[in-house]
Design a protein around this motif. Structure first.
Motif, PDB file in Angstrom:
ATOM      1  N   SER A  56      52.736  19.292  14.486  1.00  0.00           N
ATOM      2  CA  SER A  56      54.131  19.426  14.044  1.00  0.00           C
ATOM      3  C   SER A  56      54.963  18.205  14.441  1.00  0.00           C
ATOM      4  CB  SER A  56      54.770  20.693  14.638  1.00  0.00           C
ATOM      5  OG  SER A  56      54.084  21.836  14.180  1.00  0.00           O
ATOM      6  N   PHE A  57      54.790  17.752  15.701  1.00  0.00           N
ATOM      7  CA  PHE A  57      55.564  16.587  16.154  1.00  0.00           C
ATOM      8  C   PHE A  57      55.145  15.343  15.384  1.00  0.00           C
ATOM      9  CE2 PHE A  57      55.871  12.786  18.845  1.00  0.00           C
ATOM     10  CZ  PHE A  57      57.243  12.758  19.072  1.00  0.00           C
ATOM     11  N   GLU A  58      53.829  15.146  15.184  1.00  0.00           N
ATOM     12  CA  GLU A  58      53.329  13.968  14.468  1.00  0.00           C
ATOM     13  C   GLU A  58      53.853  13.952  13.033  1.00  0.00           C
ATOM     14  OE1 GLU A  58      51.046  14.195  18.055  1.00  0.00           O
ATOM     15  OE2 GLU A  58      51.559  15.740  16.575  1.00  0.00           O
ATOM     16  N   ASN A  59      53.895  15.115  12.393  1.00  0.00           N
ATOM     17  CA  ASN A  59      54.421  15.193  11.024  1.00  0.00           C
ATOM     18  C   ASN A  59      55.903  14.809  10.976  1.00  0.00           C
ATOM     19  OD1 ASN A  59      52.591  16.269   8.764  1.00  0.00           O
ATOM     20  ND2 ASN A  59      52.027  17.585  10.492  1.00  0.00           N
ATOM     21  N   TRP A  60      56.660  15.291  11.955  1.00  0.00           N
ATOM     22  CA  TRP A  60      58.088  14.969  12.010  1.00  0.00           C
ATOM     23  C   TRP A  60      58.297  13.474  12.236  1.00  0.00           C
ATOM     24  CZ3 TRP A  60      60.995  13.157  16.249  1.00  0.00           C
ATOM     25  CH2 TRP A  60      62.396  13.154  16.040  1.00  0.00           C
ATOM     26  N   GLU A  61      57.546  12.889  13.191  1.00  0.00           N
ATOM     27  CA  GLU A  61      57.675  11.460  13.501  1.00  0.00           C
ATOM     28  C   GLU A  61      57.188  10.611  12.322  1.00  0.00           C
ATOM     29  OE1 GLU A  61      58.922   8.405  15.987  1.00  0.00           O
ATOM     30  OE2 GLU A  61      59.116  10.572  16.279  1.00  0.00           O
ATOM     31  N   PHE A  62      56.110  11.037  11.703  1.00  0.00           N
ATOM     32  CA  PHE A  62      55.552  10.302  10.563  1.00  0.00           C
ATOM     33  C   PHE A  62      56.551  10.267   9.401  1.00  0.00           C
ATOM     34  CE2 PHE A  62      53.097   9.992   6.647  1.00  0.00           C
ATOM     35  CZ  PHE A  62      52.226   8.947   6.927  1.00  0.00           C
ATOM     36  N   LEU A  63      57.207  11.412   9.155  1.00  0.00           N
ATOM     37  CA  LEU A  63      58.189  11.489   8.066  1.00  0.00           C
ATOM     38  C   LEU A  63      59.325  10.497   8.292  1.00  0.00           C
ATOM     39  CD1 LEU A  63      58.987  13.030   5.469  1.00  0.00           C
ATOM     40  CD2 LEU A  63      60.297  14.594   6.927  1.00  0.00           C
ATOM     41  N   TYR A  64      59.760  10.365   9.547  1.00  0.00           N
ATOM     42  CA  TYR A  64      60.852   9.450   9.882  1.00  0.00           C
ATOM     43  C   TYR A  64      60.397   7.986   9.744  1.00  0.00           C
ATOM     44  CZ  TYR A  64      63.946   6.683  12.850  1.00  0.00           C
ATOM     45  OH  TYR A  64      64.774   5.713  13.334  1.00  0.00           O
ATOM     46  N   LYS A  65      59.244   7.675  10.317  1.00  0.00           N
ATOM     47  CA  LYS A  65      58.796   6.278  10.349  1.00  0.00           C
ATOM     48  C   LYS A  65      58.231   5.811   9.003  1.00  0.00           C
ATOM     49  CE  LYS A  65      58.101   5.382  15.224  1.00  0.00           C
ATOM     50  NZ  LYS A  65      57.221   4.821  16.278  1.00  0.00           N
ATOM     51  N   SER A  66      57.883   6.731   8.130  1.00  0.00           N
ATOM     52  CA  SER A  66      57.293   6.342   6.847  1.00  0.00           C
ATOM     53  C   SER A  66      58.334   5.866   5.832  1.00  0.00           C
ATOM     54  CB  SER A  66      56.506   7.519   6.254  1.00  0.00           C
ATOM     55  OG  SER A  66      57.380   8.580   5.901  1.00  0.00           O
ATOM     56  N   GLN A  67      59.607   6.116   6.124  1.00  0.00           N
ATOM     57  CA  GLN A  67      60.657   5.731   5.166  1.00  0.00           C
ATOM     58  C   GLN A  67      60.675   4.210   4.944  1.00  0.00           C
ATOM     59  OE1 GLN A  67      64.298   7.393   6.708  1.00  0.00           O
ATOM     60  NE2 GLN A  67      63.477   9.486   6.688  1.00  0.00           N
ATOM     61  N   PHE A  68      60.488   3.440   6.009  1.00  0.00           N
ATOM     62  CA  PHE A  68      60.502   1.989   5.886  1.00  0.00           C
ATOM     63  C   PHE A  68      59.269   1.500   5.116  1.00  0.00           C
ATOM     64  CE2 PHE A  68      59.552  -2.249   7.926  1.00  0.00           C
ATOM     65  CZ  PHE A  68      60.477  -2.950   7.170  1.00  0.00           C
ATOM     66  N   PHE A  69      58.141   2.184   5.288  1.00  0.00           N
ATOM     67  CA  PHE A  69      56.930   1.829   4.553  1.00  0.00           C
ATOM     68  C   PHE A  69      57.157   2.012   3.048  1.00  0.00           C
ATOM     69  CE2 PHE A  69      52.906   2.532   2.502  1.00  0.00           C
ATOM     70  CZ  PHE A  69      52.027   1.656   3.134  1.00  0.00           C
TER      71      PHE A  69
END
Length: 502
Positions: free
Chosen positions: A471-484
């Motif tokens: 759950s935490f990894e999905n939340w962090e990934f969603l945030y950090k993937s925006q720049f990608f």
């Protein structure tokens, strides 16, 4: 071609065979001005451009069109270095590229290692130190057999020592003792600052130098080699010798006599520090290494020395106590993403190395402060020498580390404007990849051990193999993937599969 504080050197070489066709050296006493912190005199700059025009004519005679001009790190520190480069370009049409001290060390190391392989030279000891001494700097690199361990350098060389102590030696009753104490003070931290990878024990010392000692004629030397005992005997003879004795007995040039004492004292200290049993003299230069590197780039040679840069980065990460398992996992994910995204990013193998180093070093700033550690990472990387990397490449890696966390380049234009457009794109692409890789282990719990990547436009699907709650990894990934997504035009999507179902 290279311009250093000793003068100018030209090497014409066949890249396919690495055979030397022509080598020319033109001496110029640039160090005298440099280490007195004065601008290089106009007449010396004029002599540089005259020599370069002569080199250009020689290149035309050989019909050489593929050539480059480099400037040494020491010369780049001259007060008027920018004016020198401009004068050279205006008068010869040749652009001067500056080398960093870490690049010079890297290229010299390459030249020596390749030379030893080609000549099938064997050393008595497994440990060997490559010591490069020019007028103002000393670099020390340790190898265990052929494996790179570490590299360090000191702002210490015969001309710099002579200049620093000129006034003191005039009033000191024993100049040898003063010089020895001065050198000891500069190298006092050598053992304390060694990385944990350093190995202690008997070694061979390979001296890379164009200074007086390597030019001297030794009756005792066998194949350009002296034992430590033979060196001590020569040291005792030379230390209090007259100028006439040095000229007649050892062939020292009159102009080099003032530099011999500082150099021989420095080398004696290094022999003791490295526990060297043998001293070898190598005449391989930075130009030889640059030629090998060019042959590799053009596909004529398969030598690869990038492991030196990776090892140096790993040593640096260890020094700043970066968490090793997180570091290794993020690096593994980042490189896998880079490889799978090659059709999209169209970047080079050199860019991959920059990403690898940035992945290893992205958390070094946490040693200073965990708060906004990425800013400290940026500073540390920009101000630390890493073997094989130019100053400019370190700036790119520092920018990648800076943007791996919260801030993006588009939000931080004041810092990002230091780079040109193509480099901004490179930093953005590599930082975007590193952000995704870091998000997969942001809590440092290594819940994900393996990933697979597929491109199904407009999505980038990253399948992670884990039986944990992500759950935490999905939340962090969603945030950090925006720049990608902003950078590549692909929307990253995380897909979980259990390890057993793999």
């Amino acid at each position: 071609m290279i311009i250093s504080v000793q003068g100018l050197e030209l090497l014409i070489i066949d890249l396919k065979s690495l055979n030397t066709i022509e080598r020319v050296h033109k001496e110029l006493p640039v160090g005298d001005d440099l280490y007195r912190h004065q601008p290089i005199r106009f007449e010396l700059v004029n002599q540089m451009t005259t020599a370069l025009r002569g080199f250009s004519q020689l290149l035309n005679d050989y019909q050489v069109t593929n050539f480059q001009l480099w400037g040494s790190e020491a010369l780049s520190k001259a007060i008027n270095a920018d004016f020198i480069a401009d004068q050279i370009f205006l008068k010869t049409g040749i652009k001067l590229n500056w080398l960093s001290i870490s690049e010079e060390t890297y290229y010299r190391n390459q030249a020596v290692l390749v030379d030893q392989q080609q000549k099938k030279l064997s050393n008595k000891q497994n440990l060997k130190y490559l010591v490069g001494i020019n007028s103002g700097n000393t670099t020390i690199t340790e190898f265990n057999q052929q494996s790179f361990l570490y590299s360090t350098y000191y702002s210490l060389g015969p001309v710099r020592i002579a200049e620093d102590l000129q006034s003191l030696r005039q009033s000191a009753p024993n100049s040898v003792e003063v010089l020895s104490d001065y050198i000891d003070s500069k190298l006092s931290d050598y053992k304390r600052l060694l990385p944990k990878e350093a190995i202690d024990g008997p070694s061979d010392l390979i001296l890379l130098s164009s200074m007086p000692l390597s030019q001297m004629t030794f009756k005792e030397a066998h194949h350009h080699t002296l034992t430590a005992e033979q060196f001590e005997t020569i040291f005792d003879q030379v230390i209090d010798a007259s100028d006439q004795f040095l000229i007649e007995q050892y062939g020292v040039a009159e102009t080099d006599i003032s530099l011999l004492l500082p150099e021989i004292l420095l080398i004696r200290k290094l022999i003791h520090l490295t526990q060297a049993t043998t001293l070898h003299f190598s005449h391989n230069t930075v130009l030889d290494g640059l030629a090998i590197n060019q042959a590799v780039r053009e596909g004529y040679s398969k030598y690869d020395f990038s492991d030196q840069t990776i090892t140096a980065a790993t040593n640096m990460a260890d020094h700043y106590r970066v968490e090793p398992v997180h570091c290794q996992l993020v690096t593994k994910f980042a490189l896998h993403l880079f490889d799978q995204l090659k059709p999209v990013h169209q970047l080079t193998s050199r860019d991959r190395l920059l990403l690898q180093v940035a992945s290893i070093l992205h958390d070094v700033g946490a040693y200073v402060d965990a708060h906004e550690h990425y800013l400290h990472s940026d500073y540390i990387i920009r101000h630390t020498s890493i073997i094989g990397l130019s100053v400019h490449e370190r700036q790119i890696i520092a920018a990648i580390a800076r943007y791996h966390s919260a801030t993006t380049p588009s939000e931080d234009l004041s810092h990002f404007q230091q780079l040109d457009t193509s480099e901004r794109l490179l930093v953005a692409k590599l930082a975007a990849i590193l952000r995704l890789a870091d998000a997969l282990d942001d809590d440092r719990q290594q819940k994900i051990g393996q990933i697979s990547v597929s491109i199904k436009s407009p999505e980038l699907i990253i399948t992670v193999y884990s039986n944990e709650n992500l759950s935490f990894e999905n939340w962090e990934f969603l945030y950090k993937s925006q720049f990608f997504e902003e950078t590549f035009g692909l929307k990253p999507r995380l897909k979980q599969r259990s390890v057993t179902a793999k």
